[in-house]
Design a protein around this motif. Structure first.
Motif, PDB file in Angstrom:
ATOM      1  N   HIS A 141       0.856  -1.201   0.000  1.00 43.99           N
ATOM      2  CA  HIS A 141       0.000   0.000   0.000  1.00 43.99           C
ATOM      3  C   HIS A 141       0.885   1.242   0.000  1.00 43.99           C
ATOM      4  CE1 HIS A 141      -4.182   1.099   0.122  1.00 43.99           C
ATOM      5  NE2 HIS A 141      -4.085   1.831   1.204  1.00 43.99           N
ATOM      6  N   THR A 142       1.800   1.307  -0.990  1.00 45.69           N
ATOM      7  CA  THR A 142       2.841   2.322  -0.959  1.00 45.69           C
ATOM      8  C   THR A 142       2.327   3.732  -1.203  1.00 45.69           C
ATOM      9  OG1 THR A 142       3.386   2.230  -3.329  1.00 45.69           O
ATOM     10  CG2 THR A 142       4.462   0.620  -1.882  1.00 45.69           C
ATOM     11  N   GLY A 143       1.262   3.865  -1.994  1.00 45.24           N
ATOM     12  CA  GLY A 143       0.786   5.211  -2.324  1.00 45.24           C
ATOM     13  C   GLY A 143       1.792   5.993  -3.138  1.00 45.24           C
ATOM     14  N   THR A 144       2.497   5.311  -4.057  1.00 43.80           N
ATOM     15  CA  THR A 144       3.490   5.994  -4.892  1.00 43.80           C
ATOM     16  C   THR A 144       3.013   6.154  -6.333  1.00 43.80           C
ATOM     17  OG1 THR A 144       4.634   3.892  -5.348  1.00 43.80           O
ATOM     18  CG2 THR A 144       5.425   5.198  -3.478  1.00 43.80           C
ATOM     19  N   GLY A 145       1.728   5.942  -6.586  1.00 42.96           N
ATOM     20  CA  GLY A 145       1.186   6.144  -7.928  1.00 42.96           C
ATOM     21  C   GLY A 145       1.116   7.613  -8.285  1.00 42.96           C
ATOM     22  N   ARG A 146       1.134   7.885  -9.604  1.00 45.33           N
ATOM     23  CA  ARG A 146       1.152   9.266 -10.081  1.00 45.33           C
ATOM     24  C   ARG A 146       0.255   9.446 -11.297  1.00 45.33           C
ATOM     25  NH1 ARG A 146       7.608  10.857 -10.472  1.00 45.33           N
ATOM     26  NH2 ARG A 146       7.751  11.987  -8.486  1.00 45.33           N
ATOM     27  N   LEU A 147      -0.189  10.684 -11.463  1.00 45.77           N
ATOM     28  CA  LEU A 147      -0.812  11.146 -12.703  1.00 45.77           C
ATOM     29  C   LEU A 147       0.141  12.155 -13.333  1.00 45.77           C
ATOM     30  CD1 LEU A 147      -3.248  11.466 -14.694  1.00 45.77           C
ATOM     31  CD2 LEU A 147      -4.014  13.324 -13.196  1.00 45.77           C
ATOM     32  N   LEU A 148       0.453  11.965 -14.621  1.00 46.39           N
ATOM     33  CA  LEU A 148       1.384  12.846 -15.321  1.00 46.39           C
ATOM     34  C   LEU A 148       0.746  13.413 -16.577  1.00 46.39           C
ATOM     35  CD1 LEU A 148       3.189  10.158 -14.193  1.00 46.39           C
ATOM     36  CD2 LEU A 148       5.002  11.717 -14.840  1.00 46.39           C
ATOM     37  N   ARG A 149       1.296  14.534 -17.037  1.00 39.66           N
ATOM     38  CA  ARG A 149       0.826  15.183 -18.256  1.00 39.66           C
ATOM     39  C   ARG A 149       2.014  15.435 -19.176  1.00 39.66           C
ATOM     40  NH1 ARG A 149       0.504  20.687 -20.051  1.00 39.66           N
ATOM     41  NH2 ARG A 149      -1.194  21.002 -21.570  1.00 39.66           N
ATOM     42  N   LEU A 164      -1.058   8.368  -5.086  1.00 38.39           N
ATOM     43  CA  LEU A 164      -2.165   7.509  -5.487  1.00 38.39           C
ATOM     44  C   LEU A 164      -1.851   6.047  -5.170  1.00 38.39           C
ATOM     45  CD1 LEU A 164      -2.893   9.176  -8.934  1.00 38.39           C
ATOM     46  CD2 LEU A 164      -4.164   9.502  -6.813  1.00 38.39           C
ATOM     47  N   GLN A 165      -2.878   5.312  -4.787  1.00 39.73           N
ATOM     48  CA  GLN A 165      -2.710   3.901  -4.449  1.00 39.73           C
ATOM     49  C   GLN A 165      -2.833   3.035  -5.704  1.00 39.73           C
ATOM     50  OE1 GLN A 165      -1.637   2.670  -1.763  1.00 39.73           O
ATOM     51  NE2 GLN A 165      -1.957   4.256  -0.227  1.00 39.73           N
ATOM     52  N   PHE A 166      -1.679   2.776  -6.323  1.00 38.84           N
ATOM     53  CA  PHE A 166      -1.599   1.982  -7.538  1.00 38.84           C
ATOM     54  C   PHE A 166      -2.478   2.599  -8.633  1.00 38.84           C
ATOM     55  CE2 PHE A 166      -1.491  -1.672 -10.350  1.00 38.84           C
ATOM     56  CZ  PHE A 166      -0.286  -2.265 -10.064  1.00 38.84           C
ATOM     57  N   ALA A 167      -2.083   3.791  -9.071  1.00 41.24           N
ATOM     58  CA  ALA A 167      -2.824   4.479 -10.139  1.00 41.24           C
ATOM     59  C   ALA A 167      -2.871   3.596 -11.373  1.00 41.24           C
ATOM     60  CB  ALA A 167      -2.143   5.810 -10.457  1.00 41.24           C
ATOM     61  N   GLU A 183      -7.789   3.868  -8.764  1.00 43.13           N
ATOM     62  CA  GLU A 183      -6.793   3.538  -7.749  1.00 43.13           C
ATOM     63  C   GLU A 183      -7.059   2.098  -7.300  1.00 43.13           C
ATOM     64  OE1 GLU A 183      -5.270   6.550  -4.868  1.00 43.13           O
ATOM     65  OE2 GLU A 183      -7.136   7.581  -5.404  1.00 43.13           O
ATOM     66  N   THR A 184      -6.321   1.181  -7.910  1.00 43.14           N
ATOM     67  CA  THR A 184      -6.553  -0.240  -7.668  1.00 43.14           C
ATOM     68  C   THR A 184      -6.414  -0.588  -6.195  1.00 43.14           C
ATOM     69  OG1 THR A 184      -5.664  -0.705  -9.870  1.00 43.14           O
ATOM     70  CG2 THR A 184      -5.839  -2.560  -8.362  1.00 43.14           C
ATOM     71  N   GLY A 185      -5.396  -0.060  -5.544  1.00 39.82           N
ATOM     72  CA  GLY A 185      -5.135  -0.417  -4.159  1.00 39.82           C
ATOM     73  C   GLY A 185      -6.061   0.217  -3.152  1.00 39.82           C
ATOM     74  N   ALA A 186      -6.924   1.129  -3.593  1.00 42.37           N
ATOM     75  CA  ALA A 186      -7.838   1.813  -2.669  1.00 42.37           C
ATOM     76  C   ALA A 186      -9.304   1.538  -2.978  1.00 42.37           C
ATOM     77  CB  ALA A 186      -7.589   3.318  -2.691  1.00 42.37           C
ATOM     78  N   HIS A 187      -9.592   0.687  -3.983  1.00 40.62           N
ATOM     79  CA  HIS A 187     -10.967   0.346  -4.350  1.00 40.62           C
ATOM     80  C   HIS A 187     -11.788   1.580  -4.683  1.00 40.62           C
ATOM     81  CE1 HIS A 187      -9.612  -2.688  -1.300  1.00 40.62           C
ATOM     82  NE2 HIS A 187      -9.851  -3.490  -2.322  1.00 40.62           N
ATOM     83  N   ARG A 188     -11.164   2.531  -5.382  1.00 42.65           N
ATOM     84  CA  ARG A 188     -11.899   3.765  -5.665  1.00 42.65           C
ATOM     85  C   ARG A 188     -11.485   4.361  -7.003  1.00 42.65           C
ATOM     86  NH1 ARG A 188      -8.718   6.731  -0.976  1.00 42.65           N
ATOM     87  NH2 ARG A 188      -6.804   7.309  -2.068  1.00 42.65           N
ATOM     88  N   LEU A 189     -12.347   5.279  -7.464  1.00 41.99           N
ATOM     89  CA  LEU A 189     -12.038   6.135  -8.593  1.00 41.99           C
ATOM     90  C   LEU A 189     -11.844   7.544  -8.063  1.00 41.99           C
ATOM     91  CD1 LEU A 189     -14.773   4.914 -11.143  1.00 41.99           C
ATOM     92  CD2 LEU A 189     -12.437   4.037 -10.848  1.00 41.99           C
ATOM     93  N   THR A 190     -10.857   8.238  -8.600  1.00 40.61           N
ATOM     94  CA  THR A 190     -10.541   9.594  -8.183  1.00 40.61           C
ATOM     95  C   THR A 190     -10.761  10.537  -9.347  1.00 40.61           C
ATOM     96  OG1 THR A 190      -8.980   8.911  -6.477  1.00 40.61           O
ATOM     97  CG2 THR A 190      -8.641  11.088  -7.431  1.00 40.61           C
ATOM     98  N   ASN A 208     -15.397   2.884  -2.310  1.00 39.33           N
ATOM     99  CA  ASN A 208     -15.906   1.595  -1.824  1.00 39.33           C
ATOM    100  C   ASN A 208     -16.469   0.747  -2.955  1.00 39.33           C
ATOM    101  OD1 ASN A 208     -15.351   2.073   0.981  1.00 39.33           O
ATOM    102  ND2 ASN A 208     -17.091   3.484   1.008  1.00 39.33           N
ATOM    103  N   LEU A 209     -15.706   0.659  -4.031  1.00 37.71           N
ATOM    104  CA  LEU A 209     -16.121  -0.195  -5.141  1.00 37.71           C
ATOM    105  C   LEU A 209     -16.113  -1.655  -4.696  1.00 37.71           C
ATOM    106  CD1 LEU A 209     -14.184   1.484  -8.100  1.00 37.71           C
ATOM    107  CD2 LEU A 209     -16.615   1.692  -7.538  1.00 37.71           C
ATOM    108  N   PRO A 210     -16.910  -2.509  -5.356  1.00 35.75           N
ATOM    109  CA  PRO A 210     -17.011  -3.909  -4.924  1.00 35.75           C
ATOM    110  C   PRO A 210     -15.818  -4.760  -5.317  1.00 35.75           C
ATOM    111  CG  PRO A 210     -18.367  -3.535  -6.857  1.00 35.75           C
ATOM    112  CD  PRO A 210     -17.859  -2.183  -6.440  1.00 35.75           C
ATOM    113  N   GLY A 211     -14.811  -4.160  -5.922  1.00 31.94           N
ATOM    114  CA  GLY A 211     -13.616  -4.893  -6.311  1.00 31.94           C
ATOM    115  C   GLY A 211     -12.487  -3.921  -6.535  1.00 31.94           C
ATOM    116  N   MET A 212     -11.414  -4.426  -7.115  1.00 33.51           N
ATOM    117  CA  MET A 212     -10.210  -3.623  -7.348  1.00 33.51           C
ATOM    118  C   MET A 212     -10.224  -3.118  -8.787  1.00 33.51           C
ATOM    119  SD  MET A 212      -7.574  -6.212  -5.407  1.00 33.51           S
ATOM    120  CE  MET A 212      -6.214  -5.048  -5.306  1.00 33.51           C
ATOM    121  N   PRO A 213     -10.388  -1.810  -9.004  1.00 36.54           N
ATOM    122  CA  PRO A 213     -10.522  -1.283 -10.362  1.00 36.54           C
ATOM    123  C   PRO A 213      -9.189  -1.299 -11.105  1.00 36.54           C
ATOM    124  CG  PRO A 213     -10.435   0.521  -8.797  1.00 36.54           C
ATOM    125  CD  PRO A 213     -10.472  -0.746  -7.984  1.00 36.54           C
ATOM    126  N   ASP A 214      -9.263  -1.591 -12.385  1.00 33.22           N
ATOM    127  CA  ASP A 214      -8.062  -1.661 -13.213  1.00 33.22           C
ATOM    128  C   ASP A 214      -8.217  -0.694 -14.380  1.00 33.22           C
ATOM    129  OD1 ASP A 214      -5.923  -2.899 -15.082  1.00 33.22           O
ATOM    130  OD2 ASP A 214      -5.688  -4.078 -13.272  1.00 33.22           O
TER     131      ASP A 214
END
Length: 320
Positions: A141-149, A164-167, A183-190, A208-214
């Protein structure tokens, strides 16, 4: 949360390669994907598995993950080994658009979108673990994910969002006013705002998605945002994420060396531009496992997987 509906697989189509991690559809209903050996494939005639055509368009020389079709017969590719690439679908040539940010190699590019102003946005899942050890990042659960442009005509990406948790998957929101990030590791969309008074700010979009989003896919501005669920929520993992850093780090070191056995529960959700889940599709005891991509093509939902040697075609849900 919408009531769950059955995810009904109608057929499986072998593609002569392992791990079609992301799947995207072109205007003619053909599906493009990248496989483990580096090839970019185009799949046609999927409704008849006996005569389905698989064409090799290019070879990235790495491991292609997220894809984005461009209007000039080109494809953006997030390659876990080589960075952000542009592939000419006419001659198969591959060009590196970015392979580092602020002097740090892009080691785990995950998904990408191109907007109408020429800007390219892409995610990095982890700064600590490579693709082959992805489970370590989920466990620690490193929280080292990123969004880049990447601005038009620029070779230097800028970091827009960190922590981000596994962006993972990425898709544009209404009128390109925001981006949706899985964010796969947080079960959410940001949501990351691109315009308006909140521009440059991230906030929860669907939690609180019912699974891990990819990976995420959207056919157009009027359609739903489809999100692949790579697996169901795992309560012991949720508990581990609340443990001290040292405990998570030790658990991750063990996890990356243990054999991973994906669950037989697979699924996908569709959300609208307000973050409401309008469809939740689920299948249990599925022989097709570890669903990492979803798109609509040929009147079906097409599923990709990091582990399978083909794609699955499923019955789409009734419109709501």
């Amino acid at each position: 949360m919408a009531r769950s509906e059955a995810l009904l697989a109608r057929r499986y189509v072998a593609i002569g390669g392992r791990g079609p991690e992301d799947v995207v559809a072109d205007a003619r209903g053909r599906v493009l994907t990248g496989v483990e050996d580096g090839r970019i494939l185009r799949l046609d005639g999927l409704l008849d598995p006996g005569s389905a055509r698989v064409e090799t368009l290019a070879d990235t020389g790495g491991r292609p993950l997220g894809l984005e079709l461009l209007p000039d017969n080109a494809l953006l590719v997030c390659d876990a080994e080589r960075g952000l690439l542009r592939v000419d679908l006419g001659d198969g040539s591959v060009r590196v658009l970015a392979d580092s940010v602020a002097g740090e190699p892009l080691r785990f590019c995950s998904n990408v979108v191109a907007l109408s102003d020429g800007s390219t946005y892409f995610t990095v899942s982890s700064r600590r673990y490579p693709l082959g050890q992805w489970l370590g990042d989920i466990v620690e659960h490193t929280g080292t994910g990123r969004l880049l442009r990447l601005a038009p005509d620029s070779g230097t990406p800028e970091v827009l969002l960190e922590g981000l948790q596994f962006a993972n998957g990425l898709a544009p929101g209404a009128a390109e006013s925001f981006l949706v990030i899985a964010e796969t590791g947080a079960h959410r969309l940001t949501r990351y705002w691109l315009t308006g008074p909140e521009a440059g700010r991230g906030e929860p979009f669907a939690e609180n998605l019912p699974g891990m989003p990819d990976n995420i896919w959207r056919a157009g501005p009027g359609g739903p945002i489809w999100v692949a669920l790579v697996g169901p929520r795992v309560p012991p993992l949720d508990l581990l994420h609340r443990a001290p850093d040292a405990v998570r780090h030790t658990a991750a070191r063990i996890a990356v060396h243990a054999p991973y056995r994906p669950t037989g529960t697979i699924g996908a959700v569709a959300v609208d531009d307000e973050g409401h889940v309008v469809h939740h599709l689920v299948a249990r005891r599925s022989p097709f496992r570890m669903v990492t991509g979803v798109c609509e093509a040929a009147g079906h939902l097409v599923l990709g997987s990091l582990r399978e040697r083909g794609v699955a075609l499923c019955e789409p849900p009734a419109p709501k």
